[in-house]
Write a protein that holds these residues in place. Structure first.
Motif, PDB file in Angstrom:
ATOM      1  N   PHE B 133      42.544 -16.221  27.645  1.00 18.39           N
ATOM      2  CA  PHE B 133      42.118 -17.145  28.024  1.00 18.39           C
ATOM      3  C   PHE B 133      42.970 -18.206  29.110  1.00 18.39           C
ATOM      4  N   LYS B 138      41.389 -23.329  33.903  1.00 16.83           N
ATOM      5  CA  LYS B 138      39.832 -23.614  33.378  1.00 16.83           C
ATOM      6  C   LYS B 138      39.194 -23.591  32.354  1.00 16.83           C
ATOM      7  N   LEU B 139      39.718 -22.052  31.182  1.00 16.42           N
ATOM      8  CA  LEU B 139      38.776 -21.184  30.832  1.00 16.42           C
ATOM      9  C   LEU B 139      39.516 -21.448  29.107  1.00 16.42           C
ATOM     10  N   TRP B 140      40.917 -22.120  29.807  1.00 22.90           N
ATOM     11  CA  TRP B 140      40.853 -22.357  28.452  1.00 22.90           C
ATOM     12  C   TRP B 140      40.474 -23.621  27.579  1.00 22.90           C
ATOM     13  N   ALA B 143      37.696 -22.075  25.781  1.00 26.78           N
ATOM     14  CA  ALA B 143      38.139 -21.695  23.890  1.00 26.78           C
ATOM     15  C   ALA B 143      38.931 -22.075  23.263  1.00 26.78           C
TER      16      ALA B 143
END
Lengths: 91, 981
Positions: B133, B138-140, B143
């Motif tokens: 992740f 940006k995904l973190w 997630a």
């Protein structure tokens, strides 16, 4: 605190009852030959060596006495007074 | 469910009913039930859902070694249902369940719509969140929020506050025994027989350990539970043994401290309490827990430890189910199977992972009851969706298999010692090939290990080991026990020693879900994935897979993980290495560490009358003091009354001391910066103490009462440290003097204002005119013929004023007399805030407000207190004062007024800046006397001259500095006429 300290008046007590008074550095320096360097050394510099040290402690939550003990600074335990030469041998 | 109520081993009281609420229903059990046993007896099998995969979880052990049965109780999350006693009216809810209902209380762990997560486990390999992740970044956050919603244990509702009382105790003892089983009890008894004080710690609510639920007989034909009862009774008869039950040990520190907590609730005055034990020697006899057996679905509800099944029946009268399969690796499992069969449970099959080594008598008993038994067999798979319905067992080599339908599977690979207390004490643990345990090879001084945790199994050996180590602990306390020690050593040498244990970890299963850690949903496959990525030591694998990092503190995976890693590792000659254990060995509530947290403070002798007359009491150091006597935060009327009339202040918190003895003057000369030879009788001398850096630490007044007998005051904050300070600085000289701290013996009343003499004269028995009792005078006289008073004419607030030192017991009386005498003058109380502004107008410093740890006596403009002719090296602070006297760049204390007609003072502590910080505002107030804001500041010496203008930065000023100008001080009555008249 797992350390205990032996007060000359009250005996062996929980280390929380005491205040640390620094290494035993001897009496205040003489008036004669006083210099800023000498004074600084006496008031602020410590040996900070690992091993058995002679230290001042104050029984704050007890009888209110200043006294010295020997403490192994490596294990943080009070120890009995070692023979003089061992004290000298601390690196 | 019908419970067994006739067993002699029961720990429940069937005459007292207990009802709790769970899933909108009332469940009833008996006093002595834990939450888990109460619910289990009422048919509850699924207690919650697991962290990641939302798998159903049930009762597995009974000592809280995993999070399976953590529940929310009365809004508090993560309560361990296994070790928390049920109490009437508890509201219980399951955790980590996504119910269909709106109310979480009504969601049921039997139906959890997140249960599909179990099928997505392929997407969550070991360490997936570390690896997947973070790219793109940006995904973190997305997630994180998703994972947080899906995973987890209990939820804390916002605004939840912990209820109940949390206590702490600090007992001291000679011998502390950890573990109240047979070995621990024997150790306690043998040390107590030597007259030593003993503390015995037991985590369960009763003593007995492996004895308390077993009916099998010892060598003398006595049932073990009766033996345990008899030992517990003996212990109760010893006044020098203090037993803490329900008190798990948190850690052992050095060789002299054991910390623990005790569960209370129900009929105890505390919810939990912290216990910190100082001890001279320690015996650890913590026994063993069970080592889980790893097979497919090894945590399905219905699978439980052999001891859990056995104790459910024997201790709580609950048969775990109707049909049971046993898959065990220890004789205790055979014993449990036989006993449960006798109590009415159908035991379908007993599989023992061991090929040999079983006690023949137990095998005969199995045969007598026609219970099928197979050696070298183990559970392979548990089947059933929410509760097990069938079990596949097979040979340990995987060649043959059989399937049985059942509702209970008692499964464990064997035992594992509870070495946490030893490990935290600093013992070195090594793998022991015979027992398969991690055993201590080197113990710290005064720490001893005893009992089953050494690998012993025979009851006589366990007890003898306890006796032997109890004696060793006694010897460590200085008791002579030579002959008895020899006898005890001889006794143990002929008894059976440590026994071989099963080393089996995993059933012959590949690629299926075998959970090595229940709390973190870590499977054997996850461990394999970690090892495939190159992690090769258990310590690292633990961190990568999170195995053993859950609330159970490694209770489930602690032993299996190192064994499995060693078995699968590339170099088979490397022994398994234990995972480092750290406190808390059993999780403690933070509330327990917070303790009672009551506000410990001192009250002055007139506290009640102050607070009763609208005094707003505030904390000042260790004291409570009246800050205001109205809602006016600027205390205008109090101030104006002192300046124009007469006010009265409770100043009892001042430090007050007597010093006397042949060397009293010498001691004073050492610590006071001035010349104490000049201190006279009947006259106060203002004096200051510095530290060895020349910084002001205390100021006060001193008066001589006789040759080498002085009375002096210190600031409130220093009163606790003054004796220590004076003794410290004279510690090498062996001076002959005594000190008495009179702070609490005397109260102090400050009577101030132009009318104060008129008021005091009305009650004083002597003439106090300006001639008879001038400024800085000291007089002792009586009030009303009887009350002795030490009176001083001082001027802290800058008016004619008297400081009356009155014996504490007379304080209220004198206070009332003054108020009565002052009634016609409209006398008025004033508080700390008024005093603060009044003394600011006079530029009298308060240490800590106008000084900090760098501020020397000279920086404050108090250099006149320093006697330069005294021997410098013999006066604390003198040498440094000399060296810093003319040093440039120091912060100096100045008075300032505002520029540009600003009518409010800056906030205390605001920095003074130009291109950089040049100092800060100490105290600033609006002066009603001068009708303008004034203040004192510590500024660099270049800004210290009257006329200098500086800028003050205030929070929220958006870069627009307030301008202020340095002025001459004091602001009010520079000649001091008002104090002296």
């Amino acid at each position: 605190m797992s350390r205990t300290i032996t007060c000359p008046v009250c005996g062996r007590r929980n280390g929380y009852e005491f205040r640390f008074g620094g290494e035993d550095k001897g009496p205040r320096p003489e008036e004669e030959g006083m210099s800023p360097e000498k004074w600084f050394e006496y008031t602020h510099l410590n040996d900070c060596k690992a091993g058995i040290r002679k230290e001042w402690w104050f029984h704050r939550d007890g009888c209110g006495v200043w006294f010295t003990i020997f403490r192994d600074t490596a294990s943080n335990r009070e120890v009995v007074r070692p023979p003089e030469r061992e004290l000298e041998a601390v690196p | 469910m019908k419970r067994l109520t006739h067993l002699p081993t029961l720990k429940i009281d069937t005459s007292k009913k207990i009802s709790v609420y769970y899933r909108s229903k009332t469940h009833t059990g008996w006093y002595g039930d834990t939450i888990a046993t109460l619910l289990y007896a009422d048919g509850i099998r699924v207690f919650g859902r697991s962290l990641k995969y939302h798998r159903p979880r049930g009762l597995y052990s009974l000592d809280g070694e995993c999070s399976n049965t953590m529940m929310a109780v009365d809004g508090r999350p993560n309560v361990r249902a296994e070790t928390t006693m049920a109490a009437d009216g508890m509201h219980i809810a399951a955790q980590n369940v996504q119910g269909t209902s709106e109310k979480p209380v009504e969601s049921t762990p039997e139906k959890d719509w997140m249960g599909f997560m179990d099928h997505l486990s392929w997407a969550m390999p070991a360490g997936f969140y570390y690896r997947i992740f973070h790219k793109p970044e940006k995904l973190w956050p997305i997630a994180v929020s998703r994972i947080r919603k899906a995973a987890g244990v209990g939820v804390l509702t916002s605004g939840y506050t912990v209820k109940g009382r949390y206590d702490e105790i600090y007992p001291a003892t000679d011998v502390c025994v950890v573990g109240g089983g047979p070995a621990g009890m024997e150790a306690a008894l043998s040390a107590a027989d030597k007259g030593l004080r003993v503390i015995l710690m037991e985590s369960r609510p009763w003593l007995g350990g492996f004895y308390d639920y077993r009916t099998s007989l010892d060598a003398d034909g006595v049932p073990l539970y009766r033996k345990a009862n008899a030992m517990a009774e003996r212990i109760a008869g010893y006044p020098n043994i203090r037993v803490f039950k329900n008190a798990p040990v948190v850690g052992v520190y050095g060789n002299s401290m054991v910390t623990a907590f005790q569960r209370g609730g129900r009929d105890r005055p505390f919810e939990q309490r912290y216990i910190e034990i100082q001890t001279r020697s320690i015996v650890v006899a913590a026994g063993c827990i069970e080592r889980p057996l790893l097979f497919e679905n090894n945590e399905r509800p219905g699978v439980m430890q052999m001891g859990c099944a056995h104790r459910l029946a024997r201790t709580w009268g609950i048969l775990p189910g109707r049909r049971a399969v046993f898959s065990i690796g220890h004789d205790l499992g055979l014993e449990a199977a036989i006993d449960l069969a006798d109590l009415g449970m159908k035991v379908v099959h007993v599989a023992d992972v061991r090929e040999d080594g079983q006690d023949q008598r137990l095998l005969d008993e199995l045969k007598k009851r026609d219970i099928p038994f197979s050696r070298g067999w183990t559970a392979i798979k548990a089947g059933g969706k929410r509760n097990i319905e069938k079990v596949t067992i097979g040979t340990v080599n995987g060649m043959r298999r059989r399937e049985f339908s059942c509702d209970t599977l008692a499964a464990s690979a064997g035992l594992t010692p509870v070495t946490g207390p030893l490990a935290t004490a600093g013992a070195k643990l090594e793998y022991h090939h015979l027992t398969g345990f991690f055993l201590p090879v080197k113990l710290p001084d005064n720490v001893y290990a005893a009992g089953r945790l050494l690998g012993l199994n025979d009851p006589a050996s366990v007890e003898a080991s306890g006796r032997l180590n109890g004696l060793r602990a006694a010897a460590a306390c200085g008791v002579r026990v030579d002959s008895e020690l020899k006898a005890a050593e001889a006794e143990t040498s002929v008894l059976p020693g440590p026994v071989r244990n099963s080393k089996m970890v995993t059933a012959p299963v590949k690629n299926q879900k075998m959970f090595i850690c229940f709390d973190e949903d870590t499977t054997v496959k996850n461990v394999d994935q970690a090892m495939d990525r190159g992690f090769d030591v258990p310590e690292l694998i633990k961190r990568f897979t999170a195995a053993g990092t859950g609330p159970g503190q490694g209770g489930v995976p602690g032993h299996n993980l190192p064994l499995y890693v060693a078995q699968r590792g590339d170099s088979p000659d490397v022994d398994p290495r234990p995972i480092t254990v750290r406190p808390p060995l059993t999780p403690v509530l933070l509330a327990t560490y917070a303790g009672r947290n009551h506000d410990m403070h001192k009250r002055t002798p007139v506290h009640e009358s102050q607070s009763a007359s609208d005094g707003r009491m505030d904390r000042a150091g260790v004291w409570l003091r009246a800050r205001y006597f109205s809602d006016d935060r600027r205390s205008r009327r109090e101030i104006e009354n002192v300046r124009g009339n007469v006010g009265v202040l409770d100043a009892s918190t001042l430090g007050k001391f007597r010093i006397f003895g042949n060397d009293a003057l010498k001691a004073l000369q050492r610590v006071y910066i001035g010349d104490m030879n000049r201190v006279r009788e009947h006259r106060m001398t203002y004096a200051a103490m510095c530290n060895d850096d020349g910084c002001l630490i205390d100021d006060g007044v001193i008066v001589k009462q006789a040759e080498n007998d002085y009375y002096f005051t210190t600031s409130t904050g220093r009163s606790g440290a003054t004796i220590e300070w004076i003794r410290y600085h004279t510690r090498y000289e062996n001076l002959d003097f005594h000190m008495v701290n009179l702070t609490d013996a005397f109260g102090v009343i400050n009577l101030a204002g132009p009318n104060s003499r008129n008021v005091l004269q009305k009650i004083a028995d002597v003439d106090i005119s300006n001639e008879a009792f001038p400024f800085m005078g000291y007089r002792e006289f009586t009030i009303n013929d009887i009350i002795p008073v030490r009176a001083m004419r001082l001027g802290f607030v800058g008016e004619l004023s008297y400081e009356l030192h009155v014996p504490s017991s007379y304080m209220q009386a004198v206070w009332d007399l003054l108020e009565k005498a002052g009634k016609s003058f409209k006398i008025k109380k004033f508080g700390l805030e008024a005093q603060n502004t009044l003394r600011l107008e006079k530029c009298h410093v308060i240490i800590g407000s106008e000084s900090e740890q760098r501020t020397t006596l000279c920086d404050l403009g108090l250099g006149f207190l320093w006697c330069k002719s005294k021997p410098e090296a013999n006066t604390v602070g003198s040498v440094a004062l000399r060296q810093t006297e003319n040093q440039s760049g120091r912060l100096k204390l100045v008075g300032f007024k505002m520029k540009n007609g600003l009518e409010r003072p800056p906030k205390d502590g605001s920095p003074i800046v130009d291109s950089r910080i040049r100092g800060y505002v100490c105290t600033a107030r609006f002066s009603f006397t001068l009708n303008e804001p004034i203040g004192m500041a510590l500024v660099e010496d270049s800004y210290a001259k009257p006329g200098s203008v500086f800028g003050i930065y205030e929070n929220g000023c958006k870069g627009r500095l307030i301008r202020a100008e340095v002025v001459k001080t004091p602001f009010y009555d520079p000649t001091g006429e008002r104090m002296k008249s």
